[in-house]
Design a protein around this motif. Structure first.
Motif, PDB file in Angstrom:
ATOM      1  N   LYS A  32      18.743  10.808 -22.125  1.00 38.33           N
ATOM      2  CA  LYS A  32      19.806   9.908 -20.919  1.00 38.33           C
ATOM      3  C   LYS A  32      20.196  11.209 -19.522  1.00 38.33           C
ATOM      4  N   ARG A  49      28.864  15.955 -32.709  1.00 40.36           N
ATOM      5  CA  ARG A  49      28.555  16.859 -33.113  1.00 40.36           C
ATOM      6  C   ARG A  49      28.149  17.326 -35.274  1.00 40.36           C
ATOM      7  N   ASP A  72      20.831  17.331 -20.406  1.00 39.59           N
ATOM      8  CA  ASP A  72      22.447  17.975 -19.389  1.00 39.59           C
ATOM      9  C   ASP A  72      21.323  19.298 -17.998  1.00 39.59           C
ATOM     10  N   GLY A 109      23.818  15.760 -27.249  1.00 38.41           N
ATOM     11  CA  GLY A 109      23.609  16.859 -25.938  1.00 38.41           C
ATOM     12  C   GLY A 109      23.455  17.815 -26.853  1.00 38.41           C
ATOM     13  N   ARG A 110      24.331  18.557 -26.838  1.00 35.87           N
ATOM     14  CA  ARG A 110      24.654  20.037 -27.012  1.00 35.87           C
ATOM     15  C   ARG A 110      23.975  20.625 -28.522  1.00 35.87           C
ATOM     16  N   LYS A 117      27.059   6.408 -13.691  1.00 35.32           N
ATOM     17  CA  LYS A 117      28.821   6.254 -14.274  1.00 35.32           C
ATOM     18  C   LYS A 117      29.580   5.123 -12.446  1.00 35.32           C
ATOM     19  N   GLN A 134      34.618  18.287 -26.416  1.00 31.69           N
ATOM     20  CA  GLN A 134      34.811  17.096 -26.570  1.00 31.69           C
ATOM     21  C   GLN A 134      36.274  17.403 -27.127  1.00 31.69           C
ATOM     22  N   THR A 167      35.407  10.600 -23.209  1.00 32.17           N
ATOM     23  CA  THR A 167      35.888  11.144 -25.044  1.00 32.17           C
ATOM     24  C   THR A 167      36.021  11.716 -24.850  1.00 32.17           C
TER      25      THR A 167
HETATM   26  O1  C5P Z   1      26.455  17.696 -25.275  1.00 26.99           O
HETATM   27  P1  C5P Z   1      27.344  16.332 -25.601  1.00 26.99           P
HETATM   28  O2  C5P Z   1      27.081  16.149 -26.771  1.00 26.99           O
HETATM   29  O3  C5P Z   1      29.038  17.049 -25.401  1.00 26.99           O
HETATM   30  O4  C5P Z   1      26.910  15.539 -24.007  1.00 26.99           O
HETATM   31  C1  C5P Z   1      27.076  14.410 -23.945  1.00 26.99           C
HETATM   32  C2  C5P Z   1      26.778  13.277 -23.074  1.00 26.99           C
HETATM   33  O5  C5P Z   1      27.069  12.797 -23.129  1.00 26.99           O
HETATM   34  C3  C5P Z   1      27.178  14.364 -21.518  1.00 26.99           C
HETATM   35  O6  C5P Z   1      25.915  13.801 -20.861  1.00 26.99           O
HETATM   36  C4  C5P Z   1      28.362  14.000 -21.037  1.00 26.99           C
HETATM   37  O7  C5P Z   1      28.312  13.422 -19.606  1.00 26.99           O
HETATM   38  C5  C5P Z   1      28.282  12.231 -21.184  1.00 26.99           C
HETATM   39  N1  C5P Z   1      29.263  11.017 -22.009  1.00 26.99           N
HETATM   40  C6  C5P Z   1      30.356  11.581 -22.478  1.00 26.99           C
HETATM   41  N2  C5P Z   1      31.616  10.758 -22.915  1.00 26.99           N
HETATM   42  C7  C5P Z   1      31.401   9.664 -22.522  1.00 26.99           C
HETATM   43  C8  C5P Z   1      30.335   9.193 -21.346  1.00 26.99           C
HETATM   44  C9  C5P Z   1      29.253   9.837 -21.345  1.00 26.99           C
HETATM   45  O8  C5P Z   1      30.091  12.670 -23.075  1.00 26.99           O
HETATM   46  N3  C5P Z   1      32.234   8.827 -22.127  1.00 26.99           N
END
Ligand code: C5P
Length: 234
Positions: free
Chosen positions: A31, A181, A9, A210-211, A60, A190, A119
């Motif tokens: 991703k 996490r 991201d 992601g993060r 999406k 989240q 989520t």
């Molecule tokens: O940084 P983090 O780990 O929260 O990133 C989660 C990634 O998954 C983001 O790119 C978010 O758009 C994606 N995502 C999500 N929940 C979903 C579908 C996709 O968090 N249901």
């Protein structure tokens, strides 16, 4: 088999390229989401694919069936490995999406997965704002069944739902799970989060991180740690 997907991201191509320098010699699954795609255009996906990375294109999609079918045709032409859409778009839309992928792909059809409920959405918000007067669990289950009926390969869901999805839709119906996490990380925006260890235990097929990697002091170390705990034994 590496089933850890890094959510890239990032604001632009330069940030992505700098980030990937740390991963020389490795080929993480990436991703690419809306931020990079809308900022850099489809070329960013072609470039990443040319470098040999696997790509989950996370756009999406949610529109009328004909539009989604044509959009998916073009996504398939990019050679991506996984694409997604919102199950809320109906079974007919999901079927059209799959058809579009079949029409557009040259080799293997990309995996097509559906978002059930994000989520970041809580049951309370789902009830009060979206007026879905059901439990989150029932909604996720129904959307997953709709996706299966449309011939999709799996869903994006919380790891906390992976077991239930497999029980409802079968073990070969893929669960791709964000909301990951490390125990030491903050939850950020989240709501429902899980550690990679627990996600594995709960039966997630792929985790999207992601993060916990990208904002980590040492992204490569965090990535390797997550791969070790999640991929081991798979
Ligand atoms: O940084 P983090 O780990 O929260 O990133 C989660 C990634 O998954 C983001 O790119 C978010 O758009 C994606 N995502 C999500 N929940 C979903 C579908 C996709 O968090 N249901």
């Amino acid at each position: 088999m590496n089933n850890v997907i890094i959510a890239c991201d990032f604001e632009n191509r330069k940030v992505l390229t700098d980030f990937l320098k740390q991963f020389e010699g490795k080929s993480p699954y990436l991703k690419i989401g809306m931020e990079l795609f809308y900022g850099e255009g489809p070329d960013i996906v072609r470039e990443i694919k040319d470098l040999g990375f696997k790509v989950f294109l996370d756009l999406k999609l949610h529109d009328i069936p004909n539009t989604v079918r044509k959009a998916m045709r073009n996504c398939a032409k990019l050679g991506v490995d996984i694409v997604n859409l919102h199950a809320a778009g109906t079974i007919e839309m999901m079927k059209a999406a799959k058809l579009g992928l079949e029409e557009g792909c040259e080799g293997e059809r990309p995996l097509l997965i559906a978002v059930t409920q994000l989520t970041s959405t809580s049951e309370e918000v789902m009830n009060k704002e979206l007026l879905i007067n059901e439990t989150l669990e029932n909604t996720v289950k129904k959307y997953a069944l709709n996706a299966k009926e449309a011939g999709l390969d799996g869903v994006v869901c919380s790891p906390l739902e992976a077991k239930m999805i497999h029980e409802t839709c079968g073990n070969d119906f893929i669960t791709v799970t964000p909301g990951i996490r490390l125990a030491s990380n903050s939850k950020d925006d989240q709501v429902r989060v899980t550690t990679p260890e627990l996600a594995k235990e709960l039966g997630s097929d792929f985790i999207v991180v992601g993060r916990s990697i990208t904002a980590s002091e040492n992204p490569l170390d965090s990535y390797e740690y997550i791969c070790e705990v999640f991929n081991n034994g798979k």
